[in-house]
Every structure is written in structure tokens, then in C-alpha cells.
Write an enzyme that holds these catalytic residues in place. Structure first.
Site, PDB file in Angstrom:
ATOM      1  N   GLU A 103       4.597  -0.595  -3.180  1.00 38.58           N
ATOM      2  CA  GLU A 103       3.982   0.648  -2.723  1.00 38.58           C
ATOM      3  C   GLU A 103       2.462   0.496  -2.713  1.00 38.58           C
ATOM      4  O   GLU A 103       1.814   0.648  -3.757  1.00 38.58           O
ATOM      5  CB  GLU A 103       4.359   1.796  -3.666  1.00 38.58           C
ATOM      6  CG  GLU A 103       5.850   2.058  -3.726  1.00 38.58           C
ATOM      7  CD  GLU A 103       6.138   3.504  -4.124  1.00 38.58           C
ATOM      8  OE1 GLU A 103       6.826   4.186  -3.352  1.00 38.58           O
ATOM      9  OE2 GLU A 103       5.657   3.947  -5.175  1.00 38.58           O
ATOM     10  N   LYS A 125       9.165  13.389  -7.435  1.00 41.05           N
ATOM     11  CA  LYS A 125       7.939  13.651  -8.221  1.00 41.05           C
ATOM     12  C   LYS A 125       8.064  15.015  -8.906  1.00 41.05           C
ATOM     13  O   LYS A 125       9.170  15.409  -9.273  1.00 41.05           O
ATOM     14  CB  LYS A 125       6.695  13.543  -7.327  1.00 41.05           C
ATOM     15  CG  LYS A 125       6.702  12.237  -6.526  1.00 41.05           C
ATOM     16  CD  LYS A 125       5.397  11.918  -5.858  1.00 41.05           C
ATOM     17  CE  LYS A 125       5.534  10.589  -5.117  1.00 41.05           C
ATOM     18  NZ  LYS A 125       4.292  10.158  -4.495  1.00 41.05           N
ATOM     19  N   GLY A 142       1.391   9.127  -0.165  1.00 38.61           N
ATOM     20  CA  GLY A 142       1.035  10.529   0.033  1.00 38.61           C
ATOM     21  C   GLY A 142      -0.193  10.732   0.905  1.00 38.61           C
ATOM     22  O   GLY A 142      -0.741  11.828   0.955  1.00 38.61           O
ATOM     23  N   GLU A 150       1.252   6.491  -9.747  1.00 38.07           N
ATOM     24  CA  GLU A 150       0.756   7.759 -10.319  1.00 38.07           C
ATOM     25  C   GLU A 150       0.827   7.724 -11.847  1.00 38.07           C
ATOM     26  O   GLU A 150      -0.020   8.286 -12.533  1.00 38.07           O
ATOM     27  CB  GLU A 150       1.556   8.940  -9.743  1.00 38.07           C
ATOM     28  CG  GLU A 150       1.170   9.191  -8.291  1.00 38.07           C
ATOM     29  CD  GLU A 150       2.252   9.825  -7.434  1.00 38.07           C
ATOM     30  OE1 GLU A 150       3.235  10.358  -7.974  1.00 38.07           O
ATOM     31  OE2 GLU A 150       2.111   9.767  -6.192  1.00 38.07           O
ATOM     32  N   ASN A 166      11.952   9.837  -4.288  1.00 36.07           N
ATOM     33  CA  ASN A 166      11.201  10.142  -5.508  1.00 36.07           C
ATOM     34  C   ASN A 166      10.654  11.560  -5.347  1.00 36.07           C
ATOM     35  O   ASN A 166       9.688  11.776  -4.625  1.00 36.07           O
ATOM     36  CB  ASN A 166      10.062   9.120  -5.657  1.00 36.07           C
ATOM     37  CG  ASN A 166       9.141   9.457  -6.825  1.00 36.07           C
ATOM     38  OD1 ASN A 166       9.449  10.320  -7.639  1.00 36.07           O
ATOM     39  ND2 ASN A 166       8.015   8.758  -6.894  1.00 36.07           N
ATOM     40  N   SER A 220       4.218   6.832   2.471  1.00 32.34           N
ATOM     41  CA  SER A 220       4.213   7.611   3.719  1.00 32.34           C
ATOM     42  C   SER A 220       5.285   7.162   4.711  1.00 32.34           C
ATOM     43  O   SER A 220       5.067   7.162   5.923  1.00 32.34           O
ATOM     44  CB  SER A 220       2.825   7.586   4.366  1.00 32.34           C
ATOM     45  OG  SER A 220       1.884   8.186   3.490  1.00 32.34           O
ATOM     46  N   HIS A 239       5.311   3.499 -11.540  1.00 28.53           N
ATOM     47  CA  HIS A 239       4.780   4.127 -10.325  1.00 28.53           C
ATOM     48  C   HIS A 239       3.259   4.223 -10.443  1.00 28.53           C
ATOM     49  O   HIS A 239       2.728   4.459 -11.530  1.00 28.53           O
ATOM     50  CB  HIS A 239       5.400   5.518 -10.138  1.00 28.53           C
ATOM     51  CG  HIS A 239       5.094   6.095  -8.796  1.00 28.53           C
ATOM     52  ND1 HIS A 239       3.884   6.683  -8.518  1.00 28.53           N
ATOM     53  CD2 HIS A 239       5.814   6.139  -7.647  1.00 28.53           C
ATOM     54  CE1 HIS A 239       3.884   7.060  -7.248  1.00 28.53           C
ATOM     55  NE2 HIS A 239       5.043   6.751  -6.703  1.00 28.53           N
TER      56      HIS A 239
HETATM   57  P1  PGA Z   1       5.131   9.133  -0.236  1.00 23.30           P
HETATM   58  O1  PGA Z   1       5.378   8.634  -1.749  1.00 23.30           O
HETATM   59  O2  PGA Z   1       6.375   8.745   0.541  1.00 23.30           O
HETATM   60  O3  PGA Z   1       4.977  10.630  -0.329  1.00 23.30           O
HETATM   61  O4  PGA Z   1       3.930   8.448   0.262  1.00 23.30           O
HETATM   62  C1  PGA Z   1       6.016   7.426  -2.031  1.00 23.30           C
HETATM   63  C2  PGA Z   1       6.086   7.224  -3.531  1.00 23.30           C
HETATM   64  O5  PGA Z   1       5.140   7.598  -4.212  1.00 23.30           O
HETATM   65  O6  PGA Z   1       7.079   6.711  -4.051  1.00 23.30           O
END
Ligand code: PGA
Length: 253
Positions: free
Chosen positions: A169, A11, A175, A99, A9, A215, A97
């Protein structure tokens, strides 16, 4: 058996040139390793999808969008429909997601409709769920994730539910550098599979790919992916570098 999937992803990262370079590097790296039974997906920003689809052609890399609008067409300035994505050759769409839930106010109703819109176009939803830190600390994570899945996916017929990929997640791990421990991931994935089996039966539950996200990196992917109910990962930060992303894909070997 559930299909193994590693999805990146991106982003809001990578210009067109940077994205093209990354996919070229990935193609090259993946041609050197045997990842036959792992489906590899990358999710560039909308504006670069069309070009990246072309660059990925002839490779095993599948392309995903990071979002979609639930309506087919109309006066929705700035939005993109599943039909548009399908017409570009996109095969997957990340939906729900955290976010998008947090920063763009997506709610259960929107998410359920997005899942429907994507399935109606023959695309695969990568449906995201997960608890926030405080919900984990108070021990409510299963209840929260169960509620999300129930209200956003359980309107689907068994035939349509089969088309969904689930990404667990934990929001506190996205992140942040904090990863769920392999056992925390396994416990939640086992819970999700059991929860699905209660609604759709064992066969569908066992066939559903349940990915871990938060992460995930080359140094911890193997210990998470080897858990029984973890079928792969949804990778943010570590999908932005070919070497790291391929390192995570190789964690299955
Ligand atoms: P990250 O993000 O691996 O940077 O923690 C995962 C995601 O948001 O899909």
C-alpha cells in the site's frame, strides 16, 4: 499459484447496524455472482466483529480484525489479543497498516511480534508495507519496502511465512484518490516476489498473495488486478458500499 483475495478495510467506519446491513447486502450480491476462486474478507471495527462473524456465517465472506496486541493477555488496558479474536471466529488480522504506523507509533518490533501472535493463533496476517510520497519521489521505494519486509517478516520460518498475506500500500495512494499506475503496482509486486524468493525460494514466493491497496475502486481495479504479480486488493473507502466492493471483486472476472 497465489490465492486471489479482495479484503475490505472498514477502518473507523460503520456502527453495528450499518455494518450488519453492509454484510447482508454483500452476502446477497455475492450469491448472484461467481467469485469462487476469490477469497472475500471484510474488516469491521473490533466492537462489531462478534456480531458480523455471525451474520457472515453460511457465506464465503471471511472476517478480519484491523489490529491486534502482540501479548497474549495481561495488564494492557484497551487492547485485544489474537487469542480473543480467534475465539470469536475471526480468521484474518491486518497488521502494520500505515495509519497505525503513523498515528499510533507502531514500529518494526511491534509489527514483527504482532505477526507472530497472529500466526500462533492460527490466524492469517494481512501484513501491510509501502513507501511514503517522498520515498517514491526519490526512487527509494524498493529499498524501503524491502527493508520493512526484512525487519518485520524475515524472522519467520518458511512454514510460517507461507501463512502471511502481503498488502503493498503506497502511503501516498491511501485515501488520496491517487492510485499507483498498474505498471507501478506490477513493478513493486514483482520486486516483492523476487525479494521473497531470495529468502524463501521460488515456490513460497509464487504462493504468496500480494495485494495492492490505495484508492482502488471499481473503475481501476481490473487494470491493476490483471497484472501478473497482483493477487488482489486491500480496499478502504470503496469497501464501505456493497455495490463498489462487489464491483472490485468482479474485476477478476
Ligand atoms: P483506500 O484505503 O482504498 O481508501 O485508499 C486502502 C487502505 O488503507 O487499506
Amino acid at each position: 499459484m497465489a490465492r486471489k483475495i479482495v479484503a475490505g478495510n472498514w477502518k473507523m467506519n460503520k456502527t453495528l447496524n450499518e455494518g450488519v446491513e453492509l454484510v447482508k447486502e454483500l452476502k446477497n450480491e455475492l450469491s448472484k455472482v461467481n467469485v469462487n476462486d476469490v477469497t472475500v474478507v471484510v474488516s469491521p471495527p473490533y466492537v462489531n466483529l462478534s456480531e458480523i462473524v455471525k451474520i457472515a456465517e453460511g457465506s464465503s465472506i471471511q472476517i478480519s480484525a484491523q489490529n491486534v496486541h502482540q501479548e497474549e493477555s495481561g495488564a494492557f488496558t484497551g487492547e485485544i489479543s489474537a487469542q480473543m479474536l480467534q475465539s470469536l471466529g475471526v480468521g484474518y488480522v491486518i497488521i502494520g497498516h500505515s495509519e497505525r504506523r503513523e498515528y499510533f507509533g507502531e514500529n518494526a518490533k511491534d509489527i514483527a511480534k504482532k505477526v507472530d501472535a497472529v500466526i500462533a493463533q492460527g490466524l492469517t496476517p494481512i501484513y501491510c508495507c509501502g513507501e511514503v510520497k517522498q520515498e517514491r519521489e526519490s526512487g527509494n521505494q524498493n529499498q524501503i519496502v524491502g527493508m520493512q519486509i526484512k525487519s518485520e517478516l524475515y524472522h519467520l520460518s518458511p512454514e510460517d511465512f507461507r501463512k502471511v498475506v502481503i498488502a503493498y500500500e503506497p502511503v501516498w495512494a491511501i485515501g488520496t484518490g491517487l492510485t499507483a499506475s498498474p505498471d507501478q503496482a506490477q513493478d513493486m509486486h514483482a520486486f516483492i516476489r523476487k525479494f521473497i524468493s531470495e529468502k524463501y525460494g521460488n515456490d513460497i514466493a509464487n504462493e504468496t498473495s500480494i495485494l495492492y491497496g490505495g484508492s482502488c475502486k471499481p473503475s481501476n481495479a481490473a487494470e491493476i488486478f490483471c497484472k501478473k504479480d497482483v493477487d488482489g486488493g486491500l480496499i478502504g473507502g470503496a469497501s464501505l458500499k456493497a455495490e463498489d466492493f462487489v464491483g472490485i471483486i468482479n474485476a477478476f472476472n
